[in-house]
Design a protein around this motif. Structure first.
Motif, PDB file in Angstrom:
ATOM      1  N   ARG A 297      -2.649   1.920 -12.681  1.00 31.19           N
ATOM      2  CA  ARG A 297      -1.520   0.978 -12.336  1.00 31.19           C
ATOM      3  C   ARG A 297      -0.513   1.831 -11.738  1.00 31.19           C
ATOM      4  O   ARG A 297      -0.092   2.723 -11.797  1.00 31.19           O
ATOM      5  CB  ARG A 297      -1.092   0.410 -13.861  1.00 31.19           C
ATOM      6  N   ILE A 298      -0.022   1.063 -10.701  1.00 33.07           N
ATOM      7  CA  ILE A 298       1.028   1.710  -9.877  1.00 33.07           C
ATOM      8  C   ILE A 298       2.424   1.442 -10.861  1.00 33.07           C
ATOM      9  O   ILE A 298       2.755   0.411 -11.221  1.00 33.07           O
ATOM     10  CB  ILE A 298       1.279   0.846  -8.560  1.00 33.07           C
ATOM     11  N   PRO A 299       2.945   2.417 -11.047  1.00 30.98           N
ATOM     12  CA  PRO A 299       4.014   2.355 -11.926  1.00 30.98           C
ATOM     13  C   PRO A 299       5.214   1.418 -11.240  1.00 30.98           C
ATOM     14  O   PRO A 299       5.266   1.327 -10.016  1.00 30.98           O
ATOM     15  CB  PRO A 299       4.907   3.658 -11.814  1.00 30.98           C
ATOM     16  N   ASP A 304       3.676   0.340  -3.007  1.00 31.10           N
ATOM     17  CA  ASP A 304       2.224   0.593  -2.956  1.00 31.10           C
ATOM     18  C   ASP A 304       2.099   1.154  -1.515  1.00 31.10           C
ATOM     19  O   ASP A 304       1.619   2.158  -1.354  1.00 31.10           O
ATOM     20  CB  ASP A 304       1.455  -0.700  -3.348  1.00 31.10           C
ATOM     21  N   VAL A 305       2.441   0.117  -0.697  1.00 32.17           N
ATOM     22  CA  VAL A 305       1.997   0.481   0.874  1.00 32.17           C
ATOM     23  C   VAL A 305       2.832   1.563   1.337  1.00 32.17           C
ATOM     24  O   VAL A 305       2.218   2.486   2.049  1.00 32.17           O
ATOM     25  CB  VAL A 305       2.400  -0.886   1.550  1.00 32.17           C
ATOM     26  N   GLU A 306       3.970   1.663   0.961  1.00 31.54           N
ATOM     27  CA  GLU A 306       4.857   2.924   1.479  1.00 31.54           C
ATOM     28  C   GLU A 306       4.306   4.141   1.135  1.00 31.54           C
ATOM     29  O   GLU A 306       4.096   5.118   1.909  1.00 31.54           O
ATOM     30  CB  GLU A 306       6.212   2.489   1.027  1.00 31.54           C
ATOM     31  N   GLY A 320      -7.230   4.452  -2.002  1.00 32.73           N
ATOM     32  CA  GLY A 320      -7.424   2.922  -1.988  1.00 32.73           C
ATOM     33  C   GLY A 320      -6.294   2.066  -2.618  1.00 32.73           C
ATOM     34  O   GLY A 320      -6.015   2.069  -3.716  1.00 32.73           O
ATOM     35  N   GLY A 321      -6.182   0.679  -2.122  1.00 38.27           N
ATOM     36  CA  GLY A 321      -5.298  -0.417  -2.841  1.00 38.27           C
ATOM     37  C   GLY A 321      -5.955  -0.972  -3.615  1.00 38.27           C
ATOM     38  O   GLY A 321      -7.310  -0.965  -3.587  1.00 38.27           O
ATOM     39  N   GLY A 328      -1.812  -4.559  -4.726  1.00 36.98           N
ATOM     40  CA  GLY A 328      -0.262  -4.181  -4.922  1.00 36.98           C
ATOM     41  C   GLY A 328      -0.157  -3.906  -6.473  1.00 36.98           C
ATOM     42  O   GLY A 328       0.919  -3.382  -6.733  1.00 36.98           O
ATOM     43  N   LYS A 329      -1.091  -3.987  -7.270  1.00 37.66           N
ATOM     44  CA  LYS A 329      -0.905  -3.573  -8.704  1.00 37.66           C
ATOM     45  C   LYS A 329      -1.729  -2.161  -9.060  1.00 37.66           C
ATOM     46  O   LYS A 329      -1.302  -1.342 -10.079  1.00 37.66           O
ATOM     47  CB  LYS A 329      -1.161  -4.858  -9.565  1.00 37.66           C
TER      48      LYS A 329
END
Ligand code: PLP
Length: 356
Positions: A297-299, A304-306, A320-321, A328-329
């Motif tokens: 999980r992205i904190p 995300d993209v940056e 990978g995203g 985005g998650k």
């Protein structure tokens, strides 16, 4: 370190530069035979109809489904991510009826739900993804295989991401049709799909009432090129990619399957410990995590993209995203084949510390 393609060994790159011969040249037929034997060994199968589709994993998926299904058939499709959905789409395009068994993305398919679905129809096959690359879930297969057999259906498996990275026993697990890809834990260039078919699957193929919908993927035609004495022209094989595939398979067998699986697990644990100490949480429950595809999980508050852009531009690292509901998650961090390496892990952890 994305979800594939993975890094390729220099020996494999060198093999691709081998001078070309024709696709019916006796030398090339030796390459095909070598590949077939090594695919059988790496898939742990004696299936004679084991070969490589001259196209990526999705073509392997279509090969399995279009050859085994006819209009009006019923197929149970297990869906807990992107690739289960793709299988269902193909089944519909075959004119067959899809009976879906769904689980939330990030969870495994429940055998009880499979049992119910199989009992609700007259299934020709059940198809399931072993390693869901979109979520990082490793699906246990043996119980579902038994349920499928008891229902008199064929057991079809997507092993695109699991092949050569974790245990996969085609014969012992009763798998009737399986496809994979060259670009993940095998670490060959993308664009080829190893496939295998059991005798039960061949019997279904031999008893078709209608022509296979796809000319290119029709096994009744392709098998005359790959199997038997005929070696009849079917299509012009991607010679250089096959040279690369043979070399990649040799490297896998030199390392040994057990050692390779242990390496994937060890590097996964190294990454897991490092990420957890940075405060990351894994998406998938511990016992069902893929060693080659780590979904975290992205904190909160992290862009995300940056972050992925900076990792790529400043550190030359690709991760990978998320896909679908996880866009985005989550991030999907691949440790596949040649890319499953402690140096890669340490470099990514250091870069993440810096960037975040
Ligand atoms: N199945 C799974 C589990 C995959 O991860 C992929 C690709 O990532 C595919 C099927 C499709 O393979 P390809 O992209 O080689 O067509």
């Amino acid at each position: 370190m994305g979800p594939g393609p993975s890094d390729v060994h220099p020996r494999v790159l060198r093999a691709m530069a081998t001078p070309l011969v024709g696709h019916l040249d006796p030398e090339f037929l030796v390459v095909m035979d070598d590949i077939k034997l090594m695919v059988q060994e790496t898939l742990q199968t004696k299936n004679d109809l084991t070969f490589v589709v001259s196209a990526p994993g999705s073509a392997g998926m279509e090969t399995c489904l279009v050859n085994l299904l006819e209009p009006g058939d019923e197929a149970v499709i297990c869906i807990n991510g992107v690739f289960g959905n793709r299988m269902a789409d193909i089944v519909e395009r075959c004119g067959a009826k899809v009976i879906k068994v769904e689980a939330d993305w990030g969870k495994t398919i429940d055998p009880e739900a499979v049992k119910k679905a199989l009992a609700s129809c007259n299934p020709k096959l059940l198809a399931i993804v072993h390693a869901e690359t979109s979520t990082g879930v490793l699906q246990p297969l043996e119980e579902i295989s038994k349920l499928t057999k008891n229902a008199g259906a064929l057991f079809v498996v997507d092993a695109v991401t699991s092949y050569c990275g974790t245990h996969l026993k085609v014969d012992e697990w009763g798998i009737d049709a399986l496809y994979s890809g060259s670009q993940k834990c095998l670490s060959a260039p993308p664009g080829l799909s190893p496939v295998t078919f059991s005798q039960a699957a061949i019997d279904v193929l031999d008893n078709r009432k209608t022509k296979v919908q796809s000319w290119f993927l029709d096994l009744t035609l392709v098998k005359n090129y790959w199997a038997g004495a005929k070696r009849a022209y079917h299509h012009t094989a991607p010679i250089s990619a096959m040279y690369a595939m043979r070399e990649a398979l040799r490297i896998v067998l030199e390392e040994g399957l057990e050692n390779r699986f242990a390496r994937h697990q060890k590097n996964h644990e190294l990454l897991r410990d490092g990420l957890e100490s940075l405060g990351f949480e894994f998406l998938v429950e511990k016992q069902y995590r893929l060693p080659m595809l780590n979904a975290v999980r992205i904190p909160e508050g992290v862009n995300d993209v940056e972050v992925r852009k900076r990792l790529l531009e400043e550190y030359n690292i690709e991760i990978g995203g998320g896909l679908g509901p996880f866009a985005g998650k989550i991030w999907r961090i691949g440790l596949m084949g040649e890319s499953s390496d402690a140096n890669h892990v340490n470099m990514l952890l250091a870069a993440l510390k810096d960037v975040m």
